[in-house]
Design an enzyme around this catalytic site. Structure first.
Site, PDB file in Angstrom:
ATOM      1  N   TYR A   1       0.853  -1.188   0.000  1.00  0.00           N
ATOM      2  CA  TYR A   1       0.000   0.000   0.000  1.00  0.00           C
ATOM      3  C   TYR A   1       0.894   1.245   0.000  1.00  0.00           C
ATOM      4  O   TYR A   1       1.832   1.342   0.796  1.00  0.00           O
ATOM      5  CB  TYR A   1      -0.873  -0.046   1.255  1.00  0.00           C
ATOM      6  CG  TYR A   1      -1.948   0.995   1.319  1.00  0.00           C
ATOM      7  CD1 TYR A   1      -3.038   0.967   0.463  1.00  0.00           C
ATOM      8  CD2 TYR A   1      -1.883   2.019   2.263  1.00  0.00           C
ATOM      9  CE1 TYR A   1      -4.032   1.924   0.538  1.00  0.00           C
ATOM     10  CE2 TYR A   1      -2.873   2.987   2.346  1.00  0.00           C
ATOM     11  CZ  TYR A   1      -3.946   2.932   1.473  1.00  0.00           C
ATOM     12  OH  TYR A   1      -4.926   3.880   1.560  1.00  0.00           O
TER      13      TYR A   1
ATOM     14  N   ASP B   1      -0.351  -7.800   5.957  1.00  0.00           N
ATOM     15  CA  ASP B   1      -1.538  -6.955   5.799  1.00  0.00           C
ATOM     16  C   ASP B   1      -2.541  -7.795   5.008  1.00  0.00           C
ATOM     17  O   ASP B   1      -2.342  -8.079   3.825  1.00  0.00           O
ATOM     18  CB  ASP B   1      -1.137  -5.672   5.060  1.00  0.00           C
ATOM     19  CG  ASP B   1      -2.308  -4.717   4.852  1.00  0.00           C
ATOM     20  OD1 ASP B   1      -3.470  -5.188   4.814  1.00  0.00           O
ATOM     21  OD2 ASP B   1      -2.066  -3.509   4.696  1.00  0.00           O
TER      22      ASP B   1
ATOM     23  N   LYS C   1     -12.115  -1.493   4.723  1.00  0.00           N
ATOM     24  CA  LYS C   1     -12.423  -2.203   3.481  1.00  0.00           C
ATOM     25  C   LYS C   1     -13.426  -3.334   3.753  1.00  0.00           C
ATOM     26  O   LYS C   1     -14.493  -3.070   4.254  1.00  0.00           O
ATOM     27  CB  LYS C   1     -11.123  -2.698   2.842  1.00  0.00           C
ATOM     28  CG  LYS C   1      -9.988  -1.655   2.855  1.00  0.00           C
ATOM     29  CD  LYS C   1     -10.246  -0.435   1.989  1.00  0.00           C
ATOM     30  CE  LYS C   1      -9.287   0.714   2.267  1.00  0.00           C
ATOM     31  NZ  LYS C   1      -7.874   0.397   2.159  1.00  0.00           N
TER      32      LYS C   1
HETATM   33  C1  PLP Z   1      -6.677   0.980   2.701  1.00  0.00           C
HETATM   34  C2  PLP Z   1      -5.509   0.170   3.037  1.00  0.00           C
HETATM   35  C3  PLP Z   1      -4.656   0.512   4.083  1.00  0.00           C
HETATM   36  C4  PLP Z   1      -4.846   1.770   4.908  1.00  0.00           C
HETATM   37  O1  PLP Z   1      -6.008   1.720   5.656  1.00  0.00           O
HETATM   38  P1  PLP Z   1      -6.830   3.034   6.136  1.00  0.00           P
HETATM   39  O2  PLP Z   1      -7.956   2.454   6.876  1.00  0.00           O
HETATM   40  O3  PLP Z   1      -7.225   3.755   4.878  1.00  0.00           O
HETATM   41  O4  PLP Z   1      -5.886   3.831   6.947  1.00  0.00           O
HETATM   42  C5  PLP Z   1      -3.598  -0.320   4.378  1.00  0.00           C
HETATM   43  N1  PLP Z   1      -3.376  -1.449   3.651  1.00  0.00           N
HETATM   44  C6  PLP Z   1      -4.159  -1.796   2.625  1.00  0.00           C
HETATM   45  C7  PLP Z   1      -3.862  -3.037   1.877  1.00  0.00           C
HETATM   46  C8  PLP Z   1      -5.245  -1.004   2.275  1.00  0.00           C
HETATM   47  O5  PLP Z   1      -6.014  -1.361   1.241  1.00  0.00           O
END
Ligand code: PLP
Length: 389
Positions: free
Chosen positions: A107, A177, A202
């Site tokens: 990211y 992640d 998400k």
């Molecule tokens: C959106 C996202 C983030 C960051 O998350 P936020 O809630 O926007 O701070 C980190 N890693 C991945 C893979 C993401 O899609």
């Protein structure tokens, strides 16, 4: 317990007085610190004082219960965003002289944050998102390896199991992640990862109406980082935690539908003469299909499909501007189908050579396939692609 049961019942909340079992919003900053009758401190189940909602809040704590069970960890922490979880992780676990190895296709904001840690004497090393390349980048100074189970936007699947074995042998903490894949499809802790990170924004919250993050790990790591969350002041707000708990209750149902819709969309695009290439690990033609199949559960490959249109940036932009049902918006994981052109959004700050190496071309489009009727999504795509015929 199955995942769909866990997300409904895993919160461990029951109100003896009223018989309520829906987690309430503890919209309070403060608590009575002592139990007056006994004079004892009021503590949460992790043994910390329950006195102030920057430190600990019951709505947030019940959400953490669900996430811990869902990822198969020992404990977890929730944050005001995915980036707050990642910042706390880096600041809490890295010190001067340490190195963190990241996938080049992590990211964008994660990479920017890691690189700016140089001002504290921490070095970020970027490696191609493949287990061998990441292993190669590990040195005696490496403290953390940070990867995404499936990369964004080209959906490469990293062999986490293989990487975890190596990290264990080297004494390096592997952080995954798992935002794109979700624990319904894959649980990295079961394969040897030490920490899982989520942007709850998400799929987990799943409704495009809240920003939140989480970290799931061992009790030892979570206790250490609990204190950093307190110091950095980035716990989830109670109302946001409630929204995530509510959204989570349909997680397994949603992920299945997202994945099924994505598969139909990927097959449609693969047969379309206006499309040059489709990147989706669920397609047998994908070079990541085998590794995805070996790691992921139930034949589900997630709800994101990327594809390259014939032509260049001009053509991608035309398609992007033509969508009607699908929203031109760079997030993912909610009920609404969303489209983004990575070179305009998530990869805008990425150096051109790295973009080329990763295959993030000017004609690449990323689609977060929503929960709508798939025929309607396909009709919108078909109509939008007519703009480049
Ligand atoms: C959106 C996202 C983030 C960051 O998350 P936020 O809630 O926007 O701070 C980190 N890693 C991945 C893979 C993401 O899609």
């Amino acid at each position: 317990m199955g995942d769909q049961t866990t997300v409904i019942h895993g919160h461990e909340y029951f109100d003896e007085k009223y018989g309520s079992f829906i987690v309430p919003i503890y919209q309070t900053a403060i608590f009575e610190q002592i139990i007056r009758e006994t004079g004892e401190r009021r503590v949460s189940d992790r043994g910390v004082d329950l006195k102030y909602s920057r430190e600990e809040n019951p709505t947030v704590r019940h959400l953490e219960k669900v996430l811990t069970k869902l990822e198969g960890g020992e404990d977890s922490l929730c944050f005001s965003s995915g980036m707050a979880a990642i910042s706390t992780l880096f600041i809490g676990l890295l010190k001067k002289g340490d190195e963190v190895v990241l996938s080049k296709e992590a990211y964008g904001t994660t990479i920017q944050l890691a690189q700016e840690l140089s001002k504290f004497g921490v070095e970020a090393k970027l490696a191609y998102p493949r287990a061998e390349d990441i292993i190669e980048a590990i040195s005696s100074k490496t403290k953390l390896v940070f990867v995404e189970a499936m990369t964004n936007p080209t959906l490469k699947v990293i062999d986490i199991k293989h990487l975890a074995e190596h990290c264990r042998d080297e004494g390096v903490t592997l952080v995954v992640d798992n935002t794109f894949v979700t624990p319904v499809i894959y649980k990295p802790l079961n394969d040897g990862a030490k920490i899982v990170i989520h942007s709850l924004t998400k799929y987990l919250a799943g409704h495009n109406d809240v920003i939140a993050g989480a970290m799931i790990s061992s009790t030892e790591i979570i206790n250490e980082l609990w204190d950093w969350r307190r110091k950095l002041g980035c716990i989830t707000a109670p109302f946001d935690a409630y929204l995530v708990l509510r959204g989570l209750k349909t997680l397994a149902l949603r992920v299945k539908r997202h994945s099924e819709n994505a598969m139909v969309v990927a097959e449609f695009l693969e047969d379309d003469p206006r499309v040059k290439e489709v990147l989706y690990p669920g397609l047998p033609s994908s070079e990541y299909h085998e590794v995805a199949k070996s790691l992921f559960r139930d034949g589900l490959y997630g709800g994101v499909v990327s594809f390259k249109v014939k032509g260049g940036f001009k053509e991608a932009l035309r398609v992007f501007r033509s969508v009607k049902l699908i929203r031109p918006s760079p997030s993912l994981g909610g009920p609404e189908s969303l489209m983004t052109v990575p070179v305009l959004s998530i990869a805008a700050k990425m150096p051109k050579e790295i973009r080329e190496e990763l295959g993030i071309t000017d004609n690449l489009i990323r689609l977060s396939v929503g929960l709508e009727d798939v025929d309607d999504i396909i009709e919108d795509l078909d109509r939008s692609l007519q703009s480049i015929q």
